[in-house]
Design an enzyme around this catalytic site. Sequence first.
Site, PDB file in Angstrom:
ATOM      1  N   HIS A  24      15.367 -86.654   4.544  1.00  0.00           N
ATOM      2  CA  HIS A  24      14.513 -86.003   5.559  1.00  0.00           C
ATOM      3  C   HIS A  24      13.303 -86.890   5.868  1.00  0.00           C
ATOM      4  O   HIS A  24      12.299 -86.869   5.153  1.00  0.00           O
ATOM      5  CB  HIS A  24      14.059 -84.636   5.023  1.00  0.00           C
ATOM      6  CG  HIS A  24      13.381 -83.770   6.032  1.00  0.00           C
ATOM      7  ND1 HIS A  24      13.859 -82.541   6.438  1.00  0.00           N
ATOM      8  CD2 HIS A  24      12.238 -83.938   6.731  1.00  0.00           C
ATOM      9  CE1 HIS A  24      13.056 -82.008   7.323  1.00  0.00           C
ATOM     10  NE2 HIS A  24      12.043 -82.832   7.520  1.00  0.00           N
ATOM     11  N   HIS A  26      11.302 -88.493   9.375  1.00  0.00           N
ATOM     12  CA  HIS A  26      11.159 -88.659  10.836  1.00  0.00           C
ATOM     13  C   HIS A  26      10.718 -90.094  11.112  1.00  0.00           C
ATOM     14  O   HIS A  26       9.710 -90.552  10.546  1.00  0.00           O
ATOM     15  CB  HIS A  26      10.099 -87.689  11.372  1.00  0.00           C
ATOM     16  CG  HIS A  26      10.430 -86.264  11.121  1.00  0.00           C
ATOM     17  ND1 HIS A  26      10.994 -85.447  12.083  1.00  0.00           N
ATOM     18  CD2 HIS A  26      10.278 -85.487  10.017  1.00  0.00           C
ATOM     19  CE1 HIS A  26      11.175 -84.233  11.586  1.00  0.00           C
ATOM     20  NE2 HIS A  26      10.747 -84.229  10.322  1.00  0.00           N
ATOM     21  N   HIS A 204      15.185 -77.541  10.722  1.00  0.00           N
ATOM     22  CA  HIS A 204      13.930 -77.189  10.053  1.00  0.00           C
ATOM     23  C   HIS A 204      13.783 -75.665  10.087  1.00  0.00           C
ATOM     24  O   HIS A 204      13.763 -75.062  11.174  1.00  0.00           O
ATOM     25  CB  HIS A 204      12.720 -77.780  10.799  1.00  0.00           C
ATOM     26  CG  HIS A 204      12.487 -79.237  10.556  1.00  0.00           C
ATOM     27  ND1 HIS A 204      13.414 -80.202  10.820  1.00  0.00           N
ATOM     28  CD2 HIS A 204      11.391 -79.891  10.082  1.00  0.00           C
ATOM     29  CE1 HIS A 204      12.909 -81.390  10.519  1.00  0.00           C
ATOM     30  NE2 HIS A 204      11.688 -81.235  10.065  1.00  0.00           N
ATOM     31  N   GLU A 207       9.868 -73.422   6.680  1.00  0.00           N
ATOM     32  CA  GLU A 207       8.686 -74.234   6.363  1.00  0.00           C
ATOM     33  C   GLU A 207       7.452 -73.367   6.680  1.00  0.00           C
ATOM     34  O   GLU A 207       6.615 -73.131   5.816  1.00  0.00           O
ATOM     35  CB  GLU A 207       8.682 -75.526   7.196  1.00  0.00           C
ATOM     36  CG  GLU A 207       7.459 -76.419   6.982  1.00  0.00           C
ATOM     37  CD  GLU A 207       7.391 -77.596   7.976  1.00  0.00           C
ATOM     38  OE1 GLU A 207       8.025 -77.550   9.052  1.00  0.00           O
ATOM     39  OE2 GLU A 207       6.639 -78.553   7.688  1.00  0.00           O
ATOM     40  N   ASP A 285       9.308 -86.624   4.602  1.00  0.00           N
ATOM     41  CA  ASP A 285       9.033 -86.049   5.926  1.00  0.00           C
ATOM     42  C   ASP A 285       8.336 -87.069   6.841  1.00  0.00           C
ATOM     43  O   ASP A 285       8.988 -87.686   7.678  1.00  0.00           O
ATOM     44  CB  ASP A 285       8.179 -84.779   5.765  1.00  0.00           C
ATOM     45  CG  ASP A 285       8.401 -83.746   6.852  1.00  0.00           C
ATOM     46  OD1 ASP A 285       9.279 -83.940   7.687  1.00  0.00           O
ATOM     47  OD2 ASP A 285       7.682 -82.716   6.841  1.00  0.00           O
ATOM     48  N   ASP A 286       7.032 -87.237   6.681  1.00  0.00           N
ATOM     49  CA  ASP A 286       6.229 -88.135   7.528  1.00  0.00           C
ATOM     50  C   ASP A 286       5.223 -88.830   6.608  1.00  0.00           C
ATOM     51  O   ASP A 286       4.021 -88.510   6.617  1.00  0.00           O
ATOM     52  CB  ASP A 286       5.473 -87.319   8.588  1.00  0.00           C
ATOM     53  CG  ASP A 286       6.391 -86.385   9.365  1.00  0.00           C
ATOM     54  OD1 ASP A 286       7.151 -86.873  10.203  1.00  0.00           O
ATOM     55  OD2 ASP A 286       6.359 -85.160   9.087  1.00  0.00           O
TER      56      ASP A 286
HETATM   57  N1  ADE Z   1       8.222 -83.102  12.981  1.00  0.00           N
HETATM   58  C1  ADE Z   1       7.730 -84.018  12.155  1.00  0.00           C
HETATM   59  N2  ADE Z   1       7.374 -83.466  10.985  1.00  0.00           N
HETATM   60  C2  ADE Z   1       7.652 -82.145  11.077  1.00  0.00           C
HETATM   61  C3  ADE Z   1       7.529 -81.049  10.204  1.00  0.00           C
HETATM   62  N3  ADE Z   1       7.036 -81.171   8.971  1.00  0.00           N
HETATM   63  N4  ADE Z   1       7.915 -79.834  10.648  1.00  0.00           N
HETATM   64  C4  ADE Z   1       8.414 -79.703  11.879  1.00  0.00           C
HETATM   65  N5  ADE Z   1       8.566 -80.700  12.741  1.00  0.00           N
HETATM   66  C5  ADE Z   1       8.203 -81.916  12.345  1.00  0.00           C
HETATM   67 ZN    ZN Z   2      10.555 -82.690   8.981  1.00  0.00          ZN
END
Ligand code: ADE
Ligand code: ZN
Length: 340
Positions: A24, A26, A204, A207, A285-286
């Site tokens: 996961h 992005h 997703h 969350e 994630d990011d």
């Molecule tokens: N796009 C990038 N990171 C995200 C996240 N944590 N939740 C939803 N969309 C995303």
């Molecule tokens: Zn994500």
Amino acid sequence: MTDREPLTEEDLAGIETLPKVELHLHIEGAAPPDFIRGLAQEKSVNLSGVFRPDGAYAFRDFGHFLQVYEAATSVLKTPEDYARLTTAVLEQCADNDVIYAETFLSPDFCGGGDLGAWRDYLAAIQDAATRAEAQMGVTLRGIVTCVRHFGPDRARAAARCAAETAGDWLVGFGMAGDENRGAQKDFAYSFDMAREAGLRLTSHAGEWRGPSEVRAALDDLRVERIGHGVRAFEDLALVDRLAEDGVVLEVCPGSNVALGVYGNLAKHPIDQLRQRGVTVTVSTDDPPFFHTSMRAEYLNLARTFDWRAEDFMEIARNAARAAFCDSATRDRILKTLEGS
Ligand code: ADE
Ligand code: ZN
């Protein structure tokens, strides 16, 4: 808790450098701030508000994070920009001992949903990934994501791009974006199109919203993996269903803490989900947005939940089994994990 010996610094050093599988991630969210700043300068794009004075990405909450994410992404204007980004992201993967990763790609950001333009972006990304694999030994595969707050019509264009380019490299379809907006069932058409093209599915859910969103991902979109999914823990009957059906959660603990889903890692349910038999995996994630990395995730999880090398190896094996790649690639990844 058992009465085993406490983790030593040596144990932690061993855990930190274990081989990892990340499901996961992005691609734009993995862009280092310096990379985005450099591109903005080259292209004379004004990114005021995107960075803090110390140079990190600036955001207050999830809604603001999505705005800053999209502003930063606006400097990525050509296939060549995405090729450079892919190389930078895979360098970070290699630095974190990741041997296999799946990355989310959005035709909305790569060509505005136009199929011809998308093909050019995808070819550039794939070329960069092939070169990086030869140089750094990290295998990458792509998952197209539609963006929930862009709505179902744009999702159909993304799904069409995904369906037309499905294959050995582009292996999945999913949905990211603001979970508080719209209903997942409105995206069922897009997920059906992707499934019919042979793509594997993730969304997703769970969350920001609770168990009902996780159920909607399973029942309305018929996904096999869930992005995050952690708030399923608020409904133990749902947790049992996830465990029994082998639904895989792409858990991103550092992201959840940085965005305030949980106050700190000790309050995160990843350990309890695992104890109840849910297949959890670990991702970032990011990563630069959340000041994390795969190595940091491993260290933090080990310290907080007393997880050992065997726990992380099991998680990596489960992630490899849940990967959307072809079986020959999966077997190769599992073999590499076994040999370490
Ligand atoms: N796009 C990038 N990171 C995200 C996240 N944590 N939740 C939803 N969309 C995303
Ligand atoms: Zn994500």
